[in-house]
Design an enzyme around this catalytic site. Sequence first.
Site, short mmCIF file in Angstrom:
data_model
loop_
_atom_site.label_atom_id
_atom_site.label_comp_id
_atom_site.label_asym_id
_atom_site.label_seq_id
_atom_site.Cartn_x
_atom_site.Cartn_y
_atom_site.Cartn_z
N GLU A 114 0.86 -1.20 0.00
CA GLU A 114 0.00 0.00 0.00
C GLU A 114 0.88 1.23 0.00
O GLU A 114 2.00 1.18 0.51
CB GLU A 114 -0.80 0.07 1.31
CG GLU A 114 -1.89 -0.91 1.44
CD GLU A 114 -2.40 -0.96 2.89
OE1 GLU A 114 -2.07 -0.07 3.70
OE2 GLU A 114 -3.11 -1.92 3.19
N LYS A 116 2.28 4.55 1.48
CA LYS A 116 2.40 5.04 2.86
C LYS A 116 1.97 6.50 2.86
O LYS A 116 2.60 7.35 2.23
CB LYS A 116 3.85 4.90 3.31
CG LYS A 116 4.07 5.27 4.76
CD LYS A 116 5.46 4.81 5.16
CE LYS A 116 5.85 5.11 6.58
NZ LYS A 116 5.26 6.19 7.26
N ASP A 118 1.50 10.17 4.10
CA ASP A 118 2.25 11.03 5.01
C ASP A 118 1.27 11.87 5.82
O ASP A 118 0.97 13.00 5.49
CB ASP A 118 3.21 11.92 4.20
CG ASP A 118 4.28 12.51 5.09
OD1 ASP A 118 4.38 12.07 6.26
OD2 ASP A 118 4.99 13.41 4.64
N TYR A 225 -7.08 1.57 6.89
CA TYR A 225 -6.45 0.35 6.38
C TYR A 225 -6.43 -0.81 7.36
O TYR A 225 -5.83 -1.84 7.09
CB TYR A 225 -5.03 0.65 5.89
CG TYR A 225 -4.19 1.48 6.85
CD1 TYR A 225 -3.77 0.97 8.06
CD2 TYR A 225 -3.80 2.77 6.50
CE1 TYR A 225 -3.00 1.73 8.93
CE2 TYR A 225 -3.02 3.53 7.36
CZ TYR A 225 -2.63 3.01 8.58
OH TYR A 225 -1.88 3.76 9.42
N LYS A 315 10.86 3.20 2.63
CA LYS A 315 10.87 4.67 2.57
C LYS A 315 11.63 5.15 1.33
O LYS A 315 12.77 4.73 1.11
CB LYS A 315 11.57 5.25 3.81
CG LYS A 315 10.83 5.01 5.11
CD LYS A 315 9.64 5.91 5.25
CE LYS A 315 9.68 6.93 6.35
NZ LYS A 315 10.17 6.72 7.61
N CYS A 410 14.60 47.45 9.76
CA CYS A 410 13.77 46.97 8.66
C CYS A 410 14.40 47.39 7.33
O CYS A 410 14.72 48.56 7.14
CB CYS A 410 12.37 47.55 8.78
SG CYS A 410 11.34 47.20 7.35
N CYS A 413 12.00 50.21 5.66
CA CYS A 413 11.70 51.54 6.20
C CYS A 413 12.70 52.02 7.22
O CYS A 413 12.61 53.14 7.70
CB CYS A 413 10.29 51.56 6.79
SG CYS A 413 10.16 50.62 8.32
N CYS A 428 9.03 44.30 12.26
CA CYS A 428 9.04 45.73 12.03
C CYS A 428 7.72 46.24 12.60
O CYS A 428 6.66 45.83 12.15
CB CYS A 428 9.14 46.02 10.53
SG CYS A 428 8.83 47.77 10.19
N CYS A 433 5.00 50.95 7.51
CA CYS A 433 6.17 50.48 6.75
C CYS A 433 5.70 50.14 5.33
O CYS A 433 4.70 49.43 5.16
CB CYS A 433 6.74 49.24 7.43
SG CYS A 433 7.87 48.31 6.38
S1 IVH Z 1 0.08 0.00 8.80
C1 IVH Z 1 1.06 -2.15 12.73
N1 IVH Z 1 -0.35 1.25 6.50
O1 IVH Z 1 3.13 4.99 8.97
C2 IVH Z 1 0.89 -1.54 11.39
N2 IVH Z 1 0.67 2.47 8.27
O2 IVH Z 1 5.87 4.70 9.89
C3 IVH Z 1 0.41 -0.17 11.48
N3 IVH Z 1 1.15 4.80 7.73
O3 IVH Z 1 2.31 4.49 12.35
C4 IVH Z 1 0.58 0.68 10.35
N4 IVH Z 1 0.33 4.78 5.68
O4 IVH Z 1 0.76 6.00 10.94
C5 IVH Z 1 0.14 1.34 7.76
N5 IVH Z 1 -0.83 2.24 4.44
C6 IVH Z 1 -0.35 2.33 5.69
C7 IVH Z 1 0.19 3.53 6.19
C8 IVH Z 1 0.70 3.56 7.50
C9 IVH Z 1 0.90 5.52 6.62
C10 IVH Z 1 1.79 5.34 8.94
C11 IVH Z 1 1.19 4.85 10.24
C12 IVH Z 1 2.34 4.23 10.99
C13 IVH Z 1 3.52 4.88 10.33
C14 IVH Z 1 4.79 4.07 10.50
#
Ligand code: IVH
Length: 675
Positions: A114, A116, A118, A225, A315, A410, A413, A428, A433
């Site tokens: 999946e 990840k 942010d 998820y 990552k 500044c 001014c 400032c 200004c």
């Molecule tokens: S699974 C025990 N799936 O990434 C498994 N986490 O770096 C729990 N995160 O704490 C996490 N997308 O907050 C999972 N598709 C995804 C995710 C995901 C983002 C976050 C989550 C986790 C952190 C770890």
Amino acid sequence: MNSVERIADLRTRIRYHEQRYYVDDAPEITDAEFDELMRELIRLEQAHPECADPDSPTQRVGGRPAEGFATVEHLEPLLSLDNAYSPDDLREFHGRLCRALNMSGDTAVPYVAELKIDGLSIALTYEDGRFRRGVTRGDGVRGEDVTSNVRVIRSVPLALKSAAPARMEVRGEVYFPRADFLRVNEAREAEGEPAFANPRNAAAGTLRTLDPAAVSRRGLRAFLYQVVVPPGQPPVADTHAGVLDELRAWGFPVERHWRRCQGVDALIAFCESWREKRHDLPFETDGVVVKLDDLALRVGLGATAKFPRWAVAFKFPAEQARTRLLKIGVEVGRTGAVTPFAILEPVRLGGTTVQRATLHNEQEVARRDVREGDLVIVEKGGDIIPKVIGPVLSARPDPLPSPWQMPAACPECGTPLGRPEDEVVWRCENASCPARLSRGLQHFASRKAMNIEGMGEALADQLVSAGLVRSFADVFRLEASALMALDRMGRKSAANVVAEIARSKTSEVWRVLHALGIRHVGEGAARALAQAFGSVAALRAATVEQIESVGEIGPVVARSVRAFFDAPANAAMLDDMAAQGVVMADAHENRSAAPGPWAGWTFVLTGTLAHRTRDEATAAIEQLGGKVSGSVSKKTRYVVAGAEAGSKLDKARRLGVTVLDEAQFESLIMEAPDT
Ligand code: IVH
């Protein structure tokens, strides 16, 4: 269809369209049509407080005050994930997993990969198919109860579409789509607040604000998820893919790019395929989460204290580049904040060319020891805002340039800069200004303010430096002949700008309030104030208490508004604007020119009144400038309790809201001064 049936009908329709828009990404009606449905429901719910329901879609527009955050224990700990930074790390993870499961290393183990997200982890409790609670990760064992803020995230279903376990915790991520993140930051900068460094910080900051209405306006979203059921209950599916399908069927937003991958090579190919493509997604992703698909096998693998052994986060490396730092400049914002920034030799980074990067403040420049002339490493924080990480020490120029120093005055001014002892930002303080004026004027004329087309940065700078605009009121004195004397202003453009200025004199009140640049008053607050008061004059006459009693307006905003109008220079400027013909009042069918003695007061009606129907009582309150709401909060001015008043009366007592019986209510009406 009677009103009660129509309320139920509207709730169903709105939920359906929310699902189409926020979860399926396939809206069927326009935003305006959606807003119209919502407005009708709000109107009907106000007229029928007995139909109040905490799960109604109207409750997502916020307004219910959160009282700090209690902490709550998770059903089972929220673990984090171990990281993998390369294909080799992924192979190592796969090898460990196979050994623990007594499988050969080349087994085509079924995984799910999946994206990840942010954002910020969130755990949502559902009971009997209804949303009950939203809790942050916290320390993994206990998190903060942010239910009222989660309730306003429209992609989170309040009621599930099909049968689900009686109790379950659904886990996922709360995040900001890129576009909303940029919009939130623009608004913050316009209001003189520091911008969020990346969407993740913005999501964290937003989820912890104490004002659900503000959360509602910002546009947080969620992807889910994982499902956790109480001990002893059967799992909702045998595989993770099955869980994702269930989530989707219940109406949860599930990020749709997930794939089943057989074996580690397929996983590596999936990760590689997203390295570049991720920049085209509407949200930020910093990697791929790899999960063992078979849930029974997961149980056998278990977890270390921090991480499950059945999953890992791949990552993507943060994108970095090296370039020369040509100069450190400072810029003066609308509120006078003076901030350093780096002027760089242009360099390609994460799909765009970067030639400016933030240096945050004086302390940051010193901490990173960046100096003009250095070769520096730049990185995209959250892949959006470039930042200078630090100098490449081995490539420092010889002789070494001296450390950078914040200018004492500044740059625009010459006023000496000041910094309160407990703050890092220099300011400032000169309200006239030219840099502040120019940024302020640009905001005044911008699209979400007076909307004066043609008055952008270049014209604002020129108007201020030529001395043609010293206050916003001067804008309305500008003549085409004066404009034509400026750079790049022909007869036609000058005439257009003058026409735009003339048109803007009848702008709606919220635009004027937003344009004035009152600290903490963004578009949302400006709209709420305009709606409640109807004119700038009425707002100028209001007390802090009356301002604060407007739903969505908190004490900080209320005090800031009062302080703005109390400053003699601002009062003079507003009088001057009025003298130039700026209308600053909305024509409104139900509102008389004067605001009414009960302006800013919210009433809640409960129980049965002997002498008036609910509609009549509502009309009487509105006639005097007050508002009727369906639910009691600390901002309620009076609860009017008739016979057989119910839970609203208890809530009023709990919150210390004044309760009037019918006779007291009638005397209040009798005693109200004429408007
Ligand atoms: S699974 C025990 N799936 O990434 C498994 N986490 O770096 C729990 N995160 O704490 C996490 N997308 O907050 C999972 N598709 C995804 C995710 C995901 C983002 C976050 C989550 C986790 C952190 C770890």
